[in-house]
Scaffold this motif. Structure first.
Motif, PDB file in Angstrom:
ATOM      1  N   SER A 157     -22.276   5.322   1.825  1.00 41.38           N
ATOM      2  CA  SER A 157     -22.957   6.024   2.920  1.00 41.38           C
ATOM      3  C   SER A 157     -22.170   7.250   3.408  1.00 41.38           C
ATOM      4  CB  SER A 157     -23.199   5.074   4.095  1.00 41.38           C
ATOM      5  OG  SER A 157     -21.980   4.505   4.540  1.00 41.38           O
ATOM      6  N   PHE A 158     -20.942   7.422   2.922  1.00 37.89           N
ATOM      7  CA  PHE A 158     -20.185   8.627   3.244  1.00 37.89           C
ATOM      8  C   PHE A 158     -19.167   8.904   2.147  1.00 37.89           C
ATOM      9  CE2 PHE A 158     -17.474   5.296   5.000  1.00 37.89           C
ATOM     10  CZ  PHE A 158     -16.198   5.706   4.637  1.00 37.89           C
ATOM     11  N   ILE A 159     -18.781  10.179   2.048  1.00 35.58           N
ATOM     12  CA  ILE A 159     -17.703  10.616   1.172  1.00 35.58           C
ATOM     13  C   ILE A 159     -16.762  11.478   2.005  1.00 35.58           C
ATOM     14  CG2 ILE A 159     -17.078  11.766  -0.983  1.00 35.58           C
ATOM     15  CD1 ILE A 159     -19.059   9.550  -1.522  1.00 35.58           C
ATOM     16  N   GLU A 160     -15.464  11.278   1.844  1.00 33.96           N
ATOM     17  CA  GLU A 160     -14.463  12.123   2.494  1.00 33.96           C
ATOM     18  C   GLU A 160     -13.490  12.629   1.440  1.00 33.96           C
ATOM     19  OE1 GLU A 160     -12.568   9.770   5.479  1.00 33.96           O
ATOM     20  OE2 GLU A 160     -14.338   9.693   6.783  1.00 33.96           O
ATOM     21  N   TRP A 161     -13.025  13.869   1.649  1.00 32.61           N
ATOM     22  CA  TRP A 161     -12.006  14.460   0.780  1.00 32.61           C
ATOM     23  C   TRP A 161     -10.921  15.053   1.679  1.00 32.61           C
ATOM     24  CZ3 TRP A 161     -17.197  15.500   0.559  1.00 32.61           C
ATOM     25  CH2 TRP A 161     -17.899  15.287  -0.636  1.00 32.61           C
ATOM     26  N   GLY A 162      -9.649  14.894   1.311  1.00 28.15           N
ATOM     27  CA  GLY A 162      -8.628  15.562   2.106  1.00 28.15           C
ATOM     28  C   GLY A 162      -7.288  14.868   2.081  1.00 28.15           C
ATOM     29  N   GLY A 163      -6.505  15.106   3.140  1.00 29.51           N
ATOM     30  CA  GLY A 163      -5.138  14.632   3.202  1.00 29.51           C
ATOM     31  C   GLY A 163      -4.917  13.617   4.308  1.00 29.51           C
ATOM     32  N   GLU A 164      -3.918  12.762   4.094  1.00 31.07           N
ATOM     33  CA  GLU A 164      -3.510  11.764   5.077  1.00 31.07           C
ATOM     34  C   GLU A 164      -2.002  11.634   5.019  1.00 31.07           C
ATOM     35  OE1 GLU A 164      -3.770   6.908   5.806  1.00 31.07           O
ATOM     36  OE2 GLU A 164      -5.039   7.859   4.294  1.00 31.07           O
ATOM     37  N   ILE A 165      -1.365  11.479   6.172  1.00 32.26           N
ATOM     38  CA  ILE A 165       0.068  11.194   6.225  1.00 32.26           C
ATOM     39  C   ILE A 165       0.313  10.037   7.196  1.00 32.26           C
ATOM     40  CG2 ILE A 165       0.713  13.584   5.686  1.00 32.26           C
ATOM     41  CD1 ILE A 165       1.552  12.306   9.136  1.00 32.26           C
ATOM     42  N   ILE A 166       1.471   9.416   7.075  1.00 38.66           N
ATOM     43  CA  ILE A 166       1.934   8.439   8.055  1.00 38.66           C
ATOM     44  C   ILE A 166       2.956   9.126   8.957  1.00 38.66           C
ATOM     45  CG2 ILE A 166       3.384   6.395   8.362  1.00 38.66           C
ATOM     46  CD1 ILE A 166       0.624   5.613   7.666  1.00 38.66           C
ATOM     47  N   ASN A 167       2.751   9.016  10.246  1.00 39.59           N
ATOM     48  CA  ASN A 167       3.662   9.579  11.252  1.00 39.59           C
ATOM     49  C   ASN A 167       4.415   8.430  11.921  1.00 39.59           C
ATOM     50  OD1 ASN A 167       4.936  11.073  13.241  1.00 39.59           O
ATOM     51  ND2 ASN A 167       3.110  11.250  14.515  1.00 39.59           N
ATOM     52  N   SER A 168       5.702   8.297  11.599  1.00 42.20           N
ATOM     53  CA  SER A 168       6.482   7.182  12.154  1.00 42.20           C
ATOM     54  C   SER A 168       7.051   7.505  13.532  1.00 42.20           C
ATOM     55  CB  SER A 168       7.629   6.822  11.210  1.00 42.20           C
ATOM     56  OG  SER A 168       8.538   7.892  11.113  1.00 42.20           O
ATOM     57  N   LYS A 169       6.970   8.783  13.953  1.00 47.54           N
ATOM     58  CA  LYS A 169       7.427   9.211  15.287  1.00 47.54           C
ATOM     59  C   LYS A 169       8.868   8.760  15.547  1.00 47.54           C
ATOM     60  CE  LYS A 169       2.803   9.158  17.315  1.00 47.54           C
ATOM     61  NZ  LYS A 169       1.919   8.565  18.335  1.00 47.54           N
ATOM     62  N   SER A 170       9.746   8.988  14.603  1.00 50.35           N
ATOM     63  CA  SER A 170      11.121   8.566  14.801  1.00 50.35           C
ATOM     64  C   SER A 170      11.763   9.393  15.914  1.00 50.35           C
ATOM     65  CB  SER A 170      11.878   8.723  13.487  1.00 50.35           C
ATOM     66  OG  SER A 170      12.705   9.781  13.438  1.00 50.35           O
TER      67      SER A 170
END
Length: 249
Positions: A157-170
Motif C-alpha cells: 500500500s506504500f513505497i518509500e525510497w531514501g535514507g535512514e540513520i541511527i542517532n545515539s545522541k552521545s
C-alpha cells in the motif's frame, strides 16, 4: 537512540514492486552502534503489524565488523516485533544465486566531486507464484515467499525510497553519522547522494512512474531531501546530510 529519515514516498494505490538506481557512498559513522542506510521500503498493513520488504545498501559496524557499504535486505511481517531479519540471518528470503553475497561489500564507491557509482535494485511480486523477487543489476538473486506475510501476500500500500540513520545522541549531542554522502541535497550531483529512475510496479506487472511523490524528513537541519524529474533520470531526488553541524547541535 532514535531513527532519522529523509525519504520520498508514494501511497494511495496497490503496488506490486519498486525499483531504484541508488548512488553508492561510504558514509562516516560516529559510533559502532549506529548505522547509515539507503534503501527502499515496500510496505503494507497497520503500523503495529506492518509488513515490509527492504533492500539497498548500509554501513553498519555492529552487524558487519567494518564501515564499508554493503548490499542488504530486510523483512518483517509484524512491525519489527518478532519476525524478520537482515540478509539471511533467519529463514525467510530464498536465495537462488550463489554469485551475489547478501551483506557483501560494494565497490567502487563514489567520490565527492568525482566519479559517481550506483547500484540498481528491483523487487516485484511474481503474478504467478505471488512471491516477491529481487533483482540486483541484471541478476536475479532470490525471493521472499508470499506465505511470510499477512498483507504483502496480496499487494503493498506504500513505497518509500531514501535514507535512514541511527542517532545515539552521545553526550546529549546529535550524532555526526552521515546520511548518503554526508552532504546536503542543495549541493547537487557528485556531492549530494541521489536516487534516480524511481518507479513502482503496477497491477499489470509494468514498471511505471509513481503517481505523486511526497517526502518525509525527520529533522531537515540534519538531513534533507529534494525531489525532481528529468528525461534521463526520471523521478529522482538528492538527499542526506552531515548530522551534527551548527544548525543541528
Amino acid at each position: 537512540m532514535s531513527e532519522q529519515y529523509a525519504v520520498a514516498y508514494t501511497a494511495g494505490a496497490k503496488y506490486y514492486g519498486a525499483q531504484a538506481i541508488i548512488n553508492l557512498w561510504k558514509p562516516n559513522i560516529q559510533q559502532p552502534n549506529e548505522f547509515s542506510l539507503s534503501q527502499f521500503w515496500i510496505g503494507g498493513g497497520s503500523n503495529e503489524n506492518i509488513n515490509t520488504i527492504e533492500a539497498g545498501w548500509q554501513a553498519c559496524p555492529n552487524l558487519y565488523g567494518d564501515y564499508n557499504p554493503r548490499l542488504f535486505i530486510y523483512w518483517t511481517s509484524d512491525g519489527y516485533h518478532t519476525t524478520g531479519c537482515y540478509n539471511l540471518h533467519c529463514s525467510g528470503f530464498i536465495q537462488v544465486n550463489n554469485q551475489i553475497a547478501m551483506g557483501g561489500s560494494l565497490s567502487p564507491i563514489s567520490a565527492y566531486g568525482g566519479s559517481q557509482y550506483a547500484i540498481n535494485i528491483l523487487v516485484w511480486k511474481d503474478p504467478g507464484s505471488g512471491n516477491w523477487w529481487m533483482r540486483f543489476g541484471n541478476s536475479y538473486v532470490g525471493y521472499w515467499p508470499s506465505s511470510l506475510f499477512s498483507d504483502l501476500d496480496k499487494s503493498a500500500s506504500f513505497i518509500e525510497w531514501g535514507g535512514e540513520i541511527i542517532n545515539s545522541k552521545s553526550n546529549g549531542q546529535h550524532t555526526s553519522t552521515n546520511m548518503g554522502s554526508g552532504h546536503f541535497p542543495r549541493e547537487g550531483f557528485s556531492k549530494a547522494s541521489f536516487f534516480k529512475n524511481i518507479q513502482v510496479v503496477d497491477g499489470s506487472n509494468y514498471l511505471i512512474d509513481p503517481n505523486g511523490i511526497g517526502t518525509i524528513v525527520t529533522q531537515s537541519n540534519c538531513y534533507d531531501i529534494q525531489t525532481g524529474s528529468s528525461g534521463s533520470w526520471g523521478n529522482y531526488f538528492f538527499y542526506g546530510g552531515s548530522g551534527r553541524n551548527n544548525n543541528c547541535p
